[in-house]
Structures are given as structure tokens and as C-alpha cells.
Enzyme design. Structure first.
Site, PDB file in Angstrom:
ATOM      1  N   SER A 144       0.866  -1.186   0.000  1.00 28.11           N
ATOM      2  CA  SER A 144       0.000   0.000   0.000  1.00 28.11           C
ATOM      3  C   SER A 144       0.897   1.228   0.000  1.00 28.11           C
ATOM      4  CB  SER A 144      -0.864  -0.023   1.261  1.00 28.11           C
ATOM      5  OG  SER A 144      -1.443   1.225   1.515  1.00 28.11           O
ATOM      6  N   TYR A 196      -2.990  -0.591  10.056  1.00 26.40           N
ATOM      7  CA  TYR A 196      -2.884  -0.818   8.606  1.00 26.40           C
ATOM      8  C   TYR A 196      -1.469  -0.500   8.118  1.00 26.40           C
ATOM      9  CZ  TYR A 196      -4.380  -0.761   3.695  1.00 26.40           C
ATOM     10  OH  TYR A 196      -4.530  -1.024   2.353  1.00 26.40           O
TER      11      TYR A 196
HETATM   12  P1  NDP Z   1     -11.885  -5.241  -1.097  1.00 27.96           P
HETATM   13  O1  NDP Z   1     -12.575  -4.965   0.195  1.00 27.96           O
HETATM   14  O2  NDP Z   1     -12.620  -5.082  -2.372  1.00 27.96           O
HETATM   15  O3  NDP Z   1     -11.250  -6.697  -1.071  1.00 27.96           O
HETATM   16  C1  NDP Z   1     -10.783  -7.321   0.081  1.00 27.96           C
HETATM   17  C2  NDP Z   1     -10.709  -8.796  -0.216  1.00 27.96           C
HETATM   18  O4  NDP Z   1     -10.080  -9.477   0.873  1.00 27.96           O
HETATM   19  C3  NDP Z   1     -12.072  -9.426  -0.403  1.00 27.96           C
HETATM   20  O5  NDP Z   1     -12.012 -10.265  -1.527  1.00 27.96           O
HETATM   21  C4  NDP Z   1     -12.274 -10.249   0.865  1.00 27.96           C
HETATM   22  O6  NDP Z   1     -13.066 -11.397   0.577  1.00 27.96           O
HETATM   23  C5  NDP Z   1     -10.849 -10.621   1.204  1.00 27.96           C
HETATM   24  N1  NDP Z   1     -10.644 -10.906   2.624  1.00 27.96           N
HETATM   25  C6  NDP Z   1     -10.705 -10.042   3.663  1.00 27.96           C
HETATM   26  N2  NDP Z   1     -10.485 -10.681   4.819  1.00 27.96           N
HETATM   27  C7  NDP Z   1     -10.264 -11.982   4.501  1.00 27.96           C
HETATM   28  C8  NDP Z   1     -10.010 -13.150   5.265  1.00 27.96           C
HETATM   29  N3  NDP Z   1      -9.880 -13.112   6.610  1.00 27.96           N
HETATM   30  N4  NDP Z   1      -9.854 -14.327   4.616  1.00 27.96           N
HETATM   31  C9  NDP Z   1      -9.962 -14.392   3.272  1.00 27.96           C
HETATM   32  N5  NDP Z   1     -10.202 -13.315   2.490  1.00 27.96           N
HETATM   33  C10 NDP Z   1     -10.363 -12.123   3.108  1.00 27.96           C
HETATM   34  O7  NDP Z   1     -10.624  -4.278  -1.049  1.00 27.96           O
HETATM   35  P2  NDP Z   1      -9.414  -3.938  -2.031  1.00 27.96           P
HETATM   36  O8  NDP Z   1      -9.516  -4.655  -3.302  1.00 27.96           O
HETATM   37  O9  NDP Z   1      -9.295  -2.476  -2.013  1.00 27.96           O
HETATM   38  O10 NDP Z   1      -8.201  -4.532  -1.173  1.00 27.96           O
HETATM   39  C11 NDP Z   1      -7.433  -5.633  -1.586  1.00 27.96           C
HETATM   40  C12 NDP Z   1      -6.028  -5.431  -1.070  1.00 27.96           C
HETATM   41  O11 NDP Z   1      -5.484  -4.242  -1.665  1.00 27.96           O
HETATM   42  C13 NDP Z   1      -5.918  -5.249   0.444  1.00 27.96           C
HETATM   43  O12 NDP Z   1      -4.765  -5.913   0.911  1.00 27.96           O
HETATM   44  C14 NDP Z   1      -5.737  -3.742   0.570  1.00 27.96           C
HETATM   45  O13 NDP Z   1      -5.063  -3.396   1.745  1.00 27.96           O
HETATM   46  C15 NDP Z   1      -4.904  -3.450  -0.661  1.00 27.96           C
HETATM   47  N6  NDP Z   1      -4.873  -2.067  -1.074  1.00 27.96           N
HETATM   48  C16 NDP Z   1      -5.995  -1.439  -1.539  1.00 27.96           C
HETATM   49  C17 NDP Z   1      -5.915  -0.128  -1.956  1.00 27.96           C
HETATM   50  C18 NDP Z   1      -7.072   0.604  -2.535  1.00 27.96           C
HETATM   51  O14 NDP Z   1      -6.961   1.814  -2.792  1.00 27.96           O
HETATM   52  N7  NDP Z   1      -8.210  -0.029  -2.751  1.00 27.96           N
HETATM   53  C19 NDP Z   1      -4.668   0.636  -1.876  1.00 27.96           C
HETATM   54  C20 NDP Z   1      -3.561  -0.130  -1.359  1.00 27.96           C
HETATM   55  C21 NDP Z   1      -3.676  -1.416  -0.986  1.00 27.96           C
HETATM   56  P3  NDP Z   1     -14.154 -11.996   1.627  1.00 27.96           P
HETATM   57  O15 NDP Z   1     -14.868 -10.843   2.234  1.00 27.96           O
HETATM   58  O16 NDP Z   1     -15.003 -12.899   0.794  1.00 27.96           O
HETATM   59  O17 NDP Z   1     -13.343 -12.775   2.621  1.00 27.96           O
END
Ligand code: NDP
Length: 251
Positions: free
Chosen positions: A141, A154
Site C-alpha cells: 500500500s 494498517y
Molecule cells: P476489497 O474490500 O474489495 O477486497 C478485500 C478482499 O479481501 C475481499 O475479496 C475479501 O473477501 C478478502 N478478505 C478479507 N479478509 C479476509 C479473510 N480473513 N480471509 C480471506 N479473504 C479475506 O478491497 P481492495 O480490493 O481495495 O483490497 C485488496 C487489497 O489491496 C488489500 O490488501 C488492501 O489493503 C490493498 N490495497 C488497496 C488499496 C485501494 O486503494 N483499494 C490501496 C492499497 C492497498 P471476503 O470478504 O469474501 O473474505
């Protein structure tokens, strides 16, 4: 030789059922890989997998639990016969100042964002060794580099992701496994939609600081996924690569 061809490769994408993970899964799938879409929400994962095509499938797992991770990796290996690519993408956030953050919230964020990457990497390592090499892609990130008053857990987890990447890269280079970390800028997903509700001035701040002048789109992660998962990056390991529209280059 097509440097970017992933035909015959098997990939796991944690959090692949939406957001950036789905963007990565689309890229890997289009390049020919069979993709295991991993998440807790079984229905959402099934829908995502069916949108990717016949070689994708859903696996339900909570990646904070070591037993779930072991079962998930065994299921993918049992079904596909090998594991070549792991994308550690699952993530969450609790936006609170340090003095307000509960220990349980700290642990949830660290477990989801960082410990999960360790558990999944460790569980995949023997399969990658057996395949003669592998690729691990860790999602960091801008908070791997910077911080805000409301990001203690975070930012700690995402800073840790960089050092976990370098540690795994140095440990497993001799096994032919490359481990790299990509740092997204501000991308339009469910996670950041919630952030925009909680921090009203966020939208304008992101536009002002991002030289590209816009939020990123999840499909802009297809390219970095294919590059870091393919032969094109065989001498790239322990690297930290921004995918941020210039955010981190801007003062
Ligand atoms: P979303 O909320 O769209 O996606 C998060 C994903 O993580 C979901 O698919 C969720 O699936 C899964 N997830 C969360 N907790 C668990 C768990 N305990 N076990 C299995 N799966 C899990 O967010 P983003 O796409 O934005 O985020 C994805 C990654 O990108 C993260 O690591 C985030 O920190 C990172 N990121 C995002 C940024 C942004 O601007 N969007 C910027 C920088 C980094 P489910 O709920 O089905 O478990």
C-alpha cells in the site's frame, strides 16, 4: 517463447473475489493460468470464478486461520496437481487513531493483512519447490511508505509486508521462487468506498496528490500481476513496485 504466457500454471489469489484481487485474477486468467479465487464469502467467490472462465474455481477460506490456509492449499494442490503463483492480496482496515484502536482491532488488521501472507506463503512453499520454482506477489500500500493519524495497524501491517517480501525473497531465491511486493495507490474498490464515507475530504485529497489526477481501476492490476507471475520477471525478486498513478513520486 512468450514471456508472459501462464498456460499450465496454477495460481491462488486471496481476496480474489472483488477489488484489486479480482483485477489480478483477471490478468492471470487471461494469460492462461488456472486461478483459485480464495475468500470467506463463498457466493461472491463463486461468481468471481465463473466470470473468469472454466479454469477458475472458488475456495472458501479465512486466511487468518492457519487450519483454513492449510486446507485451502491442500485443496488447490489436490485439484490442480501444482501451485506456481500465490497472490497475497486479502486485506482489511480499521480507521482509528492509535489511542482509540482496540487490541482486537489491531490483531484483526495484522492477522488479515500480514500474518495471512506468511501463512499462505509457508503453506505454498513445498508445492513451489516441487514445481521447480514459483512466484509470490504481496499486496502492500502507499501505507507501506507513508502514514496517517488513523492508520496505525494498517500502516504497520503494510510496512511489514515489504520486509516479509524481502525476507522470503532472500530465503527462497535458491529454490527459484521470486517474491515481490506491489504498492497500489488509491484504487476504487469496496474498501476505499468505505474510506470515502468515513473521511469526507479523502476524495479531493487523492485527486490533488495523484499526478494521474484520478483513482485507479482494478483492471489496471492485470498487467503487474502477469509481469510478476511470469518468466518476464525471473530476475526480479525482493522488489517493491508502486502502481499508483505517481502518488508516491509527488510531494
Ligand atoms: P476489497 O474490500 O474489495 O477486497 C478485500 C478482499 O479481501 C475481499 O475479496 C475479501 O473477501 C478478502 N478478505 C478479507 N479478509 C479476509 C479473510 N480473513 N480471509 C480471506 N479473504 C479475506 O478491497 P481492495 O480490493 O481495495 O483490497 C485488496 C487489497 O489491496 C488489500 O490488501 C488492501 O489493503 C490493498 N490495497 C488497496 C488499496 C485501494 O486503494 N483499494 C490501496 C492499497 C492497498 P471476503 O470478504 O469474501 O473474505
Amino acid at each position: 517463447m512468450d514471456l508472459f504466457d501462464l498456460s499450465g500454471r496454477v495460481a491462488i489469489v486471496t481476496g480474489g473475489n472483488g477489488g484489486i484481487g479480482l483485477g489480478m485474477a483477471r490478468g492471470l486468467s487471461r494469460a492462461g493460468a488456472a486461478v483459485a479465487v480464495v475468500g470467506r464469502n463463498r457466493e461472491k467467490s463463486r461468481e468471481a470464478a465463473s466470470s473468469l472462465g472454466p479454469h477458475a474455481f472458488a475456495v472458501e477460506a479465512d486466511v487468518t486461520r492457519a487450519s483454513d490456509v492449510r486446507a485451502m492449499v491442500a485443496e488447490v494442490a489436490g485439484r490442480s496437481g501444482r501451485i506456481d503463483i500465490l497472490v497475497n492480496n486479502a486485506g482489511t482496515n480499521v480507521r482509528k487513531r492509535p489511542e482509540e484502536l482496540a487490541e482486537s482491532e489491531w490483531r484483526t488488521v495484522l492477522d488479515t493483512n500480514l500474518t495471512s501472507a506468511f501463512l499462505c506463503s509457508q503453506a505454498c512453499h513445498p508445492h513451489m519447490q516441487a514445481a521447480g520454482g514459483g512466484k509470490i506477489l504481496n499486496n502492500g500500500s502507499m501505507m507501506s511508505l507513508f502514514a496517517t493519524p488513523w492508520s496505525p495497524a494498517y500502516a504497520a501491517s503494510k510496512g511489514g509486508m515489504v520486509q516479509l517480501t524481502k525476507s522470503l525473497a532472500t530465503a527462497w531465491a535458491a529454490d527459484g521462487i521470486q517474491v515481490n511486493c506491489f504498492l497500489p495507490g488509491w484504487i476504487d474498490t469496496d474498501l476505499t468506498r468505505r474510506a470515502r464515507e468515513q473521511v469526507p475530504e479523502l476524495h479531493d485529497r487523492v485527486l490533488a496528490r495523484t499526478p494521474a489526477g484520478r483513482w485507479g481501476d482494478l483492471d489496471e492490476f492485470q498487467g503487474i500481476a502477469v509481469f510478476l507471475a511470469s518468466r518476464a520477471s525471473d530476475f526480479v525478486t525482493g522488489a517493491v513496485i508502486t502502481v499508483d498513478g505517481g502518488f508516491s513520486a509527488s510531494g
